[in-house]
Structure formats: structure tokens, C-alpha cells
Enzyme design. Structure first.
Site, PDB file in Angstrom:
ATOM      1  N   HIS A 136       0.829  -1.205   0.000  1.00 17.64           N
ATOM      2  CA  HIS A 136       0.000   0.000   0.000  1.00 17.64           C
ATOM      3  C   HIS A 136       0.866   1.259   0.000  1.00 17.64           C
ATOM      4  O   HIS A 136       0.562   2.239  -0.695  1.00 17.64           O
ATOM      5  CB  HIS A 136      -0.915   0.004   1.225  1.00 17.64           C
ATOM      6  CG  HIS A 136      -2.168  -0.789   1.042  1.00 17.64           C
ATOM      7  ND1 HIS A 136      -3.219  -0.350   0.275  1.00 17.64           N
ATOM      8  CD2 HIS A 136      -2.536  -2.003   1.539  1.00 17.64           C
ATOM      9  CE1 HIS A 136      -4.185  -1.251   0.297  1.00 17.64           C
ATOM     10  NE2 HIS A 136      -3.799  -2.261   1.054  1.00 17.64           N
ATOM     11  N   ASP A 191       1.990   9.434  27.485  1.00 22.01           N
ATOM     12  CA  ASP A 191       2.748   9.651  26.247  1.00 22.01           C
ATOM     13  C   ASP A 191       4.247   9.585  26.524  1.00 22.01           C
ATOM     14  O   ASP A 191       5.006  10.511  26.223  1.00 22.01           O
ATOM     15  CB  ASP A 191       2.372  11.000  25.632  1.00 22.01           C
ATOM     16  CG  ASP A 191       2.848  11.140  24.184  1.00 22.01           C
ATOM     17  OD1 ASP A 191       3.195  10.116  23.579  1.00 22.01           O
ATOM     18  OD2 ASP A 191       2.862  12.275  23.675  1.00 22.01           O
TER      19      ASP A 191
END
Length: 539
Positions: free
Chosen positions: A112, A451
């Protein structure tokens, strides 16, 4: 040389013929559309067995060539449905042996990206790959395409299809939901789950189904589901873009044809001043041309494979494959004025507070998000980050001193921390252990950073300073602790794969000084739930 590529990882059979200059001579496909329910692996395999011979003949006719003019056979080796992959591999081997020509098995996900690069002219993009079976944020680094973020459960296309089935809308669900969303009258609040550069869709899907069962209007839910899911996708892409500092973005995969997702990604790229690319629609979904073109690249740089090397790999990860044809660009991020950094959540400025240097973190409105989502995220994350930073100090973790907080405007003014980002000093094992100690102190106090990447850990001498708690939360669940550390692990693997294992081992050694939790087993368990985490070979 002409390459004939065969695609069949899931429900769509595809055949394409591409020459070695990248010219697509033919593109043929046949999707399996079930009467009800989802895709059954056996039915997909039977579909491929029926249609591959037909599509090969049609592709040859479209290209105006005979079978003996084909010089290479390429096929999807994985990831995908086992029975489907085996059927495609058998067909490819049969052709290669009968024609006495080379064969290569290739990675579907990389196909892809490469057809996207071929058709758009993108050089070294950050790629958001979204389809029925895959959701990944990918960028090239040190010889391979690295997965910087991905779904922790189901893929976005699968999530849309499942909601459509539960709503009686049929298959495939994405285009139907896109149409219904255009008829909505209001936004319905749904869970928004971003964990660093990873995302989770299962809670979003469950909540949407429950609201549907409670009588919520279907059009409103379609709109809300799409806006929430796509905002999550663009946010993690934006976070990875800020982390990798790439100069272009590629949107690829079957879900890329959704106009709203394309608009949102374009807006984000425009705000960051980077180029946006998307392949023509016929190359977004699974297709044989992408397999043929990738076959050319693999054959040119690595040569053909022996027949015994063409076993399928049902869980074939993107970051397992060497890509020697790729080169990193020399793009440099240029920031204006006193802007220090532009991230997924906020702009970071240099400033002054009562005569001393400071950092101003401003959560600016994001043009790709609707106001209902945008305002809530900016306000709630600002408020929560301020609390978490202060609570982390009480837990013995060094964080910036806060000078002022404006939750309505999304602004935090804080101490300036001079030092080195951890991502630039990973080789220091002693500091890796200290980072583990800091994470252990946080978790012992019921604080999840949210995070933990190399950009949010600052090293100042022997001191470890944690910044950017915008995705954090309060929790004493070992699941949340495991996800928190998994974000760090994946961040290391994406940018420092040769050092990542030793570094993360040191992180865990430091972590265990402050908690007795069996965190290693939990991390392994969470990883095992993800897509394509172990390599399985089959004939």
C-alpha cells in the site's frame, strides 16, 4: 520486465500487471460481498480460488500481452486470513513453476505504501495506513518502515463494518456510514481513546452500539462515530509527524477513500506546512498492481525467492521487512519566531515570566476537529495536565514548575527545562534505569503519563525530567500501567531498534524498584492483543 501480482489477503481478489518502470498495464479485482455477517476465511479462500484464473486472463487481455511475456510473479505473503493467503500462494507458485520464472512473496502493508509513493511522487512520507484489517502510522527509519503507532485492538475499517452490521446497514459499512453522516443533525459524545501514538477503537464501537440500542438517531451516531474515530487517527498521525519531522504525509488503504478523513488529513498537513499525498481511489483498496510493483522492488534489490521460501506469514508485521530501496529525506522543520515546537496537541513558545525564561504551551484549536471535540479536548487536557504535573512532584518525580494555567484558552506557562531529549541519548543504560524509576514512582502514586516517548523525557545531567502529561490520567489499574510502558517500548523500537531491547530492559529494572506488579507479563499480554505481533508461517 513484466510482473504479475496477485492480491488476496482478505475478501478481495486482485490481479495486476506492472512493468519495471512502474507503468500499470492492467488492474483487475473482484470483491467478496457476504449476504450477511462478516468475512469467513474459508469463503474468502474459495472466492480467490474461483476468481484468480479469471482475473489473470482478464489482466493479460487488458495489458495486451501473452502469459509467456510475464517475467516475474509476485503475491501477498501476509498479513491476512490464513486460508486466503494459502490459496493465493498456491496459485502464484503454480504460475511461477509452470512458466519457469522467478517468484517473490511480499508484505501487503508495504504494498500500500509503495503504490502510494509510485502514484503520488511522495519520497519519504509519514504514512497513515487505514483499512478493514489494519490501522498503522508508519515511517521509514534505519532501513525499515517502522510502526510508530497502531490500533491496540480492532482496525478502523473493521470497527466501521461492525457498527454497520449491528445497525443492519450491510457490508462494507464505511461508505454507508459516510453517507449517513452527511444527514446528521447533531454530535453525540463518544469515548476518545488515544494512548501516545496508539489508538483503541473497541470502547468507541461498544459505546456507539449501546447508544443505538438506547434509541439514538442512526444518522447522528454515524456522524459522531466517524468524527471521533477520524479525529483520533489524525491526532496520532500529527503526533508521529512532529516526532519524525517528515516533510510529507501519505494517506493509504481502503478507508483512505473516505472524503471526510481526506479533508481532515489535508487540513492537518496544511497547518504543519507539509505536503499531503493520497493515491487515486483505485489504488487505495487492496489491488494486484501494488503487489506487482512491490514485487519489482523486492526482486531488484533482494533477488528471487526459492519456492520453499514462499510460505505465507499470517501475522507479517510491516517492521519485519528490510526496504533497501528507500532513503530518508533531508527535510528540516523550520519554525518561525519564538515558536519552539509544534506538536499534535499544542504549540510550544519561548517566553518570559516575571523576569525569568519560561515555556508557554498553548493548545491551539485544530482545524480538522469539529468544535464539540476540539473544545472538550483542549480544556480537559489542560486542566488534567496541570493536576498531573503537580501530583507527580509529590510522588518524587521531577517535572516543570507551573507558573500559570488558563484552562479556557488551553494555556500553561511553566519552567523552561534545558537538557537533552531522551531520544538523543538512548545508549545511556544508567539513565534508562532512572527513567524506569520515574515511571515506577508515577505508577505507585496512581499516575499514568500517557505519552512516554523519547521526546517527553528530558535529561539534565543525571536528572530525569518528565514533561507533557496531556494524555495522562489517574489510575491504579495495571492495564493502564502496562499501556503506559508499552508506549515507551514502541517509541524506542521505532527510532532505535538496535538499542531498544537493552534500553527497555534497563527501564524495567529501574521500574521494579518501586512496584511489585508483574508489569512484564502485562506488557506482553497487551502486545499479544495487537495486530500481527507474532510471526506465524504456514504453507
Amino acid at each position: 520486465m513484466l510482473c504479475l501480482g496477485i492480491e488476496g489477503t482478505a475478501e478481495k481478489t486482485g490481479v495486476g500487471i506492472v512493468d519495471d518502470s512502474g507503468r500499470v498495464l492492467s488492474l483487475r479485482g473482484r470483491p467478496l460481498i457476504p449476504e450477511r455477517g462478516g468475512i469467513h476465511p474459508r469463503e474468502a479462500a474459495e472466492h480467490h480460488a474461483r476468481w484468480i484464473p479469471v482475473l489473470v486472463e482478464e489482466a493479460l487481455e487488458d495489458a495486451g500481452v501473452d502469459m509467456d511475456e510475464i517475467g516475474l510473479i509476485s503475491f501477498s505473503r501476509g498479513p491476512g486470513l490464513g486460508p486466503a493467503l494459502r490459496t493465493v500462494a498456491t496459485a502464484a507458485r503454480t504460475l511461477a513453476i509452470s512458466l519457469k520464472i522467478p517468484i517473490v512473496g511480499v508484505n501487503h502493508c508495504i504494498g500500500h505504501i509503495e503504490i502510494g509513493r509510485l502514484t503520488t511522487g511522495a519520497s519519504d512520507p509519514l504514512s497513515l495506513y487505514v483499512s478493514g484489517g489494519n490501522t498503522q502510522v508508519i515511517a521509514f527509519n534505519q532501513g525499515r518502515y517502522r510502526v510508530f503507532g497502531e490500533t491496540l485492538d480492532i482496525a478502523v475499517g473493521n470497527m466501521l463494518d461492525q457498527f454497520a452490521r449491528e445497525s443492519g446497514l450491510g457490508h462494507p459499512g464505511g461508505p454507508i456510514i459516510e453517507g449517513l453522516a452527511a444527514e446528521a443533525s447533531e454530535y453525540v459524545e463518544l469515548p476518545y481513546s488515544v494512548k501516545g501514538m496508539d489508538i483503541s477503537f473497541s470502547g468507541l464501537l461498544t459505546a456507539a452500539i449501546r447508544k443505538l440500542e438506547a434509541g439514538e438517531k442512526l444518522e447522528n451516531l454515524a456522524y459522531s462515530l466517524q468524527e471521533t474515530a477520524f479525529s483520533m487517527l489524525v491526532e496520532v498521525s500529527e503526533r508521529a509527524l512532529a516526532y519524525t519531522e517528515k516533510g510529507e504525509v501519505l494517506l493509504c488503504g481502503g478507508v483512505a477513500v473516505n472524503r471526510r478523513l481526506r479533508e481532515m488529513m489535508e487540513t492537518m498537513c496544511r497547518e504543519h506546512g507539509v505536503d499531503f499525498h493520497m493515491p487515486p481511489p483505485e489504488y487505495c483498496g487492496d489491488n494486484g498492481a501494488m503487489i506487482a510493483w512491490l514485487g519489482h522492488l523486492v526482486h531488484k534489490h533482494q533477488g528471487p525467492q526459492r519456492i520453499e521460501e514462499t510460505s505465507v506469514v499470517q501475522r507479517y508485521r510491516t517492521d519485519e521487512v528490510d526496504v533497501p530501496w528507500m532513503r530518508e529525506s533531508e527535510h528540516v522543520v523550520r519554525l518561525q519566531g519564538n515558536l519552539r515546537a509544534r506538536g499534535a496537541e499544542a504549540n510550544i513558545y519561548s517566553g518570559e515570566w516575571m523576569g525569568r525564561p519560561c515555556i508557554v504551551k498553548e493548545r491551539i484549536s485544530k482545524g480538522y476537529r469539529i468544535p464539540e471535540i476540539d473544545h472538550k479536548l483542549r480544556s480537559s487536557r489542560t486542566r488534567r495536565e496541570a493536576r498531573l504535573i503537580n501530583q507527580a512532584k509529590s510522588a518524587g518525580v521531577r517535572t516543570p514548575i507551573l507558573f500559570d494555567v488558563d484552562t479556557e484558552k488551553g494555556i500553561i506557562i511553566m519552567e523552561e527545562i534545558d537538557g537533552t531529549r531522551f531520544r538523543d541519548a538512548v545508549e545511556n543504560k544508567e539513565l534508562c534505569s532512572k527513567i524506569g524509576e520515574a515511571a515506577g514512582k508515577l505508577h505507585r502514586a496512581g499516575i499514568i503519563h500517557g505519552d512516554l516517548t523519547g521526546s517527553n523525557i528530558i535529561l539534565r545531567g543525571d536528572e530525569v525530567v518528565l514533561i507533557d502529561f496531556g494524555l495522562g490520567m489517574f489510575s491504579d489499574e495495571i492495564e493502564d500501567m502496562g499501556v503506559d510502558l508499552l508506549v515507551l517500548k514502541k517509541s524506542l523500537e521505532s527510532t532505535h531498534y538496535q538499542l531498544a531491547s537493552d534500553c527497555f530492559r534497563s527501564v524495567l529494572e529501574g521500574y521494579r524498584k518501586f512496584t511489585d506488579a508483574d508489569i512484564s507479563s502485562k506488557i506482553d499480554e497487551i502486545e499479544a492483543r495487537g495486530r500481527y505481533t507474532t510471526r506465524e508461517r504456514d504453507g
